[in-house]
Design a protein around this motif. Structure first.
Motif, mmCIF file in Angstrom:
data_model
loop_
_atom_site.group_PDB
_atom_site.id
_atom_site.type_symbol
_atom_site.label_atom_id
_atom_site.label_comp_id
_atom_site.label_asym_id
_atom_site.label_seq_id
_atom_site.Cartn_x
_atom_site.Cartn_y
_atom_site.Cartn_z
ATOM 1 N N LEU A 294 0.808 -1.210 0.000
ATOM 2 C CA LEU A 294 0.000 0.000 0.000
ATOM 3 C C LEU A 294 0.841 1.261 0.000
ATOM 4 O O LEU A 294 0.333 2.357 -0.188
ATOM 5 C CB LEU A 294 -0.932 0.004 1.221
ATOM 6 N N GLN A 295 2.156 1.120 0.210
ATOM 7 C CA GLN A 295 3.015 2.294 0.327
ATOM 8 C C GLN A 295 3.609 2.733 -1.012
ATOM 9 O O GLN A 295 4.398 3.649 -1.057
ATOM 10 C CB GLN A 295 4.153 2.016 1.308
ATOM 11 N N TYR B 158 0.468 -11.991 0.986
ATOM 12 C CA TYR B 158 -0.914 -12.436 0.800
ATOM 13 C C TYR B 158 -1.549 -12.778 2.157
ATOM 14 O O TYR B 158 -2.661 -12.333 2.471
ATOM 15 C CB TYR B 158 -0.967 -13.642 -0.135
ATOM 16 N N THR B 159 -0.846 -13.561 2.968
ATOM 17 C CA THR B 159 -1.364 -13.967 4.279
ATOM 18 C C THR B 159 -1.628 -12.756 5.161
ATOM 19 O O THR B 159 -2.665 -12.661 5.827
ATOM 20 C CB THR B 159 -0.360 -14.909 4.984
ATOM 21 N N ASP B 160 -0.692 -11.795 5.161
ATOM 22 C CA ASP B 160 -0.864 -10.580 5.961
ATOM 23 C C ASP B 160 -2.060 -9.766 5.484
ATOM 24 O O ASP B 160 -2.796 -9.177 6.290
ATOM 25 C CB ASP B 160 0.399 -9.707 5.892
ATOM 26 N N SER B 161 -2.260 -9.708 4.162
ATOM 27 C CA SER B 161 -3.381 -8.917 3.631
ATOM 28 C C SER B 161 -4.725 -9.504 4.048
ATOM 29 O O SER B 161 -5.675 -8.775 4.323
ATOM 30 C CB SER B 161 -3.297 -8.831 2.103
ATOM 31 N N VAL B 162 -4.790 -10.828 4.096
ATOM 32 C CA VAL B 162 -6.028 -11.481 4.539
ATOM 33 C C VAL B 162 -6.233 -11.236 6.027
ATOM 34 O O VAL B 162 -7.340 -10.905 6.485
ATOM 35 C CB VAL B 162 -5.982 -13.000 4.236
ATOM 36 N N ARG B 163 -5.166 -11.369 6.800
ATOM 37 C CA ARG B 163 -5.255 -11.220 8.259
ATOM 38 C C ARG B 163 -5.648 -9.808 8.656
ATOM 39 O O ARG B 163 -6.374 -9.602 9.641
ATOM 40 C CB ARG B 163 -3.903 -11.590 8.885
ATOM 41 N N THR B 164 -5.194 -8.811 7.884
ATOM 42 C CA THR B 164 -5.453 -7.406 8.244
ATOM 43 C C THR B 164 -6.581 -6.777 7.429
ATOM 44 O O THR B 164 -6.751 -5.556 7.434
ATOM 45 C CB THR B 164 -4.167 -6.577 8.040
ATOM 46 N N ASN B 165 -7.330 -7.620 6.693
ATOM 47 C CA ASN B 165 -8.463 -7.151 5.880
ATOM 48 C C ASN B 165 -8.041 -6.155 4.793
ATOM 49 O O ASN B 165 -8.744 -5.188 4.507
ATOM 50 C CB ASN B 165 -9.537 -6.514 6.768
ATOM 51 N N HIS B 166 -6.859 -6.414 4.196
ATOM 52 C CA HIS B 166 -6.385 -5.578 3.086
ATOM 53 C C HIS B 166 -6.231 -6.395 1.801
ATOM 54 O O HIS B 166 -5.426 -6.041 0.936
ATOM 55 C CB HIS B 166 -5.048 -4.913 3.449
ATOM 56 N N ASN C 206 -8.132 -6.797 -0.826
ATOM 57 C CA ASN C 206 -8.448 -6.078 -2.078
ATOM 58 C C ASN C 206 -7.337 -5.109 -2.454
ATOM 59 O O ASN C 206 -7.019 -4.934 -3.635
ATOM 60 C CB ASN C 206 -9.776 -5.328 -1.932
ATOM 61 N N ASP C 207 -6.719 -4.490 -1.435
ATOM 62 C CA ASP C 207 -5.592 -3.590 -1.708
ATOM 63 C C ASP C 207 -4.393 -4.368 -2.250
ATOM 64 O O ASP C 207 -3.674 -3.877 -3.123
ATOM 65 C CB ASP C 207 -5.189 -2.854 -0.427
ATOM 66 N N PHE C 208 -4.202 -5.558 -1.705
ATOM 67 C CA PHE C 208 -3.107 -6.428 -2.160
ATOM 68 C C PHE C 208 -3.279 -6.763 -3.643
ATOM 69 O O PHE C 208 -2.350 -6.619 -4.448
ATOM 70 C CB PHE C 208 -3.103 -7.705 -1.311
ATOM 71 N N ILE C 209 -4.478 -7.184 -4.013
ATOM 72 C CA ILE C 209 -4.775 -7.530 -5.411
ATOM 73 C C ILE C 209 -4.598 -6.304 -6.307
ATOM 74 O O ILE C 209 -3.967 -6.365 -7.379
ATOM 75 C CB ILE C 209 -6.204 -8.083 -5.538
ATOM 76 N N THR C 210 -5.163 -5.183 -5.860
ATOM 77 C CA THR C 210 -5.093 -3.952 -6.665
ATOM 78 C C THR C 210 -3.651 -3.544 -6.924
ATOM 79 O O THR C 210 -3.284 -3.160 -8.044
ATOM 80 C CB THR C 210 -5.827 -2.810 -5.943
ATOM 81 N N PHE C 211 -2.810 -3.638 -5.880
ATOM 82 C CA PHE C 211 -1.402 -3.273 -6.030
ATOM 83 C C PHE C 211 -0.737 -4.140 -7.099
ATOM 84 O O PHE C 211 -0.081 -3.625 -8.019
ATOM 85 C CB PHE C 211 -0.670 -3.428 -4.702
ATOM 86 N N TYR C 212 -0.873 -5.452 -6.995
ATOM 87 C CA TYR C 212 -0.191 -6.343 -7.945
ATOM 88 C C TYR C 212 -0.735 -6.198 -9.364
ATOM 89 O O TYR C 212 -0.010 -6.451 -10.339
ATOM 90 C CB TYR C 212 -0.260 -7.793 -7.455
#
Length: 468
Positions: A119-120, A209-217, A219-225
């Motif tokens: 996200l950064q 990926y695991t962190d994005s699921v755990r922290t409810n991010h 969709n942001d993870f997918i969008t970034f990639y």
């Protein structure tokens, strides 16, 4: 060799270029003290007054130095430093100038292994590509065992997403896969600085990926990639058995490919040998080009050693180089480790690096397990013995079903249990080509997955090989 006064003439041309690109104080401080010494075999040697002086030039001005030399002397000209290390005794050491790319900034070592937050980095300027600028085509030593992969890599770098997409590079550990894919990314950043290039290990991708699921991010993870122009995933075999990560990568892969973005993947084995990977991913891995990076042959190992020795400013005889190259054949890392050990021993015991010291170091380094490694010849012998087929039969052109299967099993096991290249395996088993070996591996793997009796046969042969 061009004499010293001619080297002075070449260097003076470089100075004119440099003067136009730095302020007067920097020019007087860092460039006027440099003394041109010689130009020999496309290498310019310059003398600098201290190790600190050399380090500062390499840190701040290596890009400018290289640009000046390429412009005034010629593309590919090497830069060598002669560093005065002991003023009293006038002792110097020769070191090769770095070929580090200036298109990619050096990542802080302490932060290199930290998990980057996707996200950064929302714009190109903010995105750290996580490329190693020291891994580029200039210092990727070329030889017959890597020529095809290197040529393909350069083609992709020149025209990302227009030639081979995805590019899947595979080979055993230590043959230069990471170096080569970093070189592609670095060259793309040099040619297309606006492109969003990202190098990431499969392990790090999974952690993100695991962190994005755990922290409810998520969709942001997918969008970034999905915003990446050139995605480089190293060690893709680590996705094996991780279904959710594979599913996520599948959707990212599809989005990038459909939108004309370049994907570059590495693995320690060919797609047909990957276990625990979904078929739909394996199919996509083969959409572009699958290139094998083989273990370096003897001549390439010698050239790698010479390059390492020159870069470290060492003087080692050809007989020592030949001995190392002929006896250390597992990986590039192992070769470089031997040179580092020789240097340490030489300094510690204040002795020259001779053949006696080398033999002692090499014997310790390659003194692995007492178990003799499995060879292709061993596999041919045991497979034929198991199926009661004469070894000469599998080298004939017969298409009898039982012989074809024996041949395919031998190819499969050779690919699985040795680090021999597919082309070499094909030559040794029936004089077949690279594609035939990969096809045979797929046939056997597919049958193992569905036929329990056949799987038991393969496992029995593998047990025989281990206890031979």
């Amino acid at each position: 060799m061009i004499e010293g006064n001619q080297a002075i003439t070449l260097w003076n041309k470089c100075l004119l270029f440099i003067r136009d690109n730095v302020n007067a104080t920097a020019f007087k401080t860092w460039f006027e003290p440099i003394v041109p010494l010689k130009y020999d075999n496309k290498a310019l040697t310059i003398g600098v007054p201290s190790p600190f002086f050399y380090e500062y030039l390499e840190e701040k001005y290596v890009g400018l130095l290289r640009a000046a030399i390429y412009k005034e002397i010629g593309e590919g000209t090497e830069l060598m430093y002669s560093i005065l290390t002991d003023k009293t005794n006038q002792i110097t050491v020769n070191i090769e100038g770095t070929k580090r790319s200036q298109a990619v900034q050096q990542t802080n070592v302490q932060n290199a292994n930290k998990t980057p937050n996707p996200l950064q980095a929302q714009v190109v300027q903010d995105l750290d590509p996580h490329l190693n600028p020291n891994y580029n085509f200039d210092n990727f030593i070329k030889g017959t065992s890597n020529e095809f992969s290197r040529t393909v890599a350069e083609t992709v770098a020149q025209n990302p997403a227009r030639t081979f997409n995805p590019l899947f590079i595979y080979g055993p550990s230590g043959v230069g896969k990471t170096h080569l894919v970093n070189a592609i990314g670095t060259r793309i950043k040099e040619l297309y600085p606006e492109k969003r290039v990202l190098y990431v290990s499969a392990h790090l991708f999974q952690v993100q990926y695991t962190d994005s699921v755990r922290t409810n991010h998520f969709n942001d993870f997918i969008t970034f990639y999905q915003t990446i122009d050139v995605l480089i995933i190293d060690d893709i075999q680590e996705f094996a058995g991780v279904t959710k990560t594979q599913n996520t990568f599948f959707h990212i892969f599809n989005h990038l490919h459909q939108n004309g973005k370049q994907l570059i993947l590495t693995s320690d084995r060919a797609p047909v040998m990957l276990q625990g990977m979904e078929d739909r991913l394996l199919t996509r891995f083969k959409w572009g080009l699958v290139a094998e990076l083989e273990k370096p042959d003897t001549e390439l190992r010698k050239n790698i050693l010479r390059n390492k020795i020159r870069k470290d400013g060492l003087t080692i005889s050809e007989s020592v180089i030949s001995y190392i190259a002929e006896n250390v054949n597992e990986s590039v890392r192992e070769l470089e480790g031997i040179v580092n050990s020789l240097l340490a021993q030489s300094i510690l015991f204040k002795r020259d690096i001779d053949i006696d010291l080398t033999q002692r170091i090499v014997r310790k380094a390659v003194k692995c397990a007492e178990v003799k490694p499995v060879t292709v010849e061993d596999i041919i012998e045991k497979v034929c013995e198991y199926y009661k087929v004469d070894t000469s039969t599998i080298h004939t052109k017969t298409r009898k079903r039982e012989v074809v299967q024996v041949r395919q099993v031998a190819m499969y096991l050779a690919k699985k249990h040795t680090e021999t290249s597919s082309s070499k395996i094909g030559q040794m088993i029936g004089k077949k080509d690279h594609a035939t070996v990969l096809h045979a591996c797929k046939i056997v793997k597919d049958q193992v997955d569905v036929d329990k009796a056949f799987k038991a046969e393969i496992e029995e042969i593998e047990t025989i090989l281990k206890t031979r």
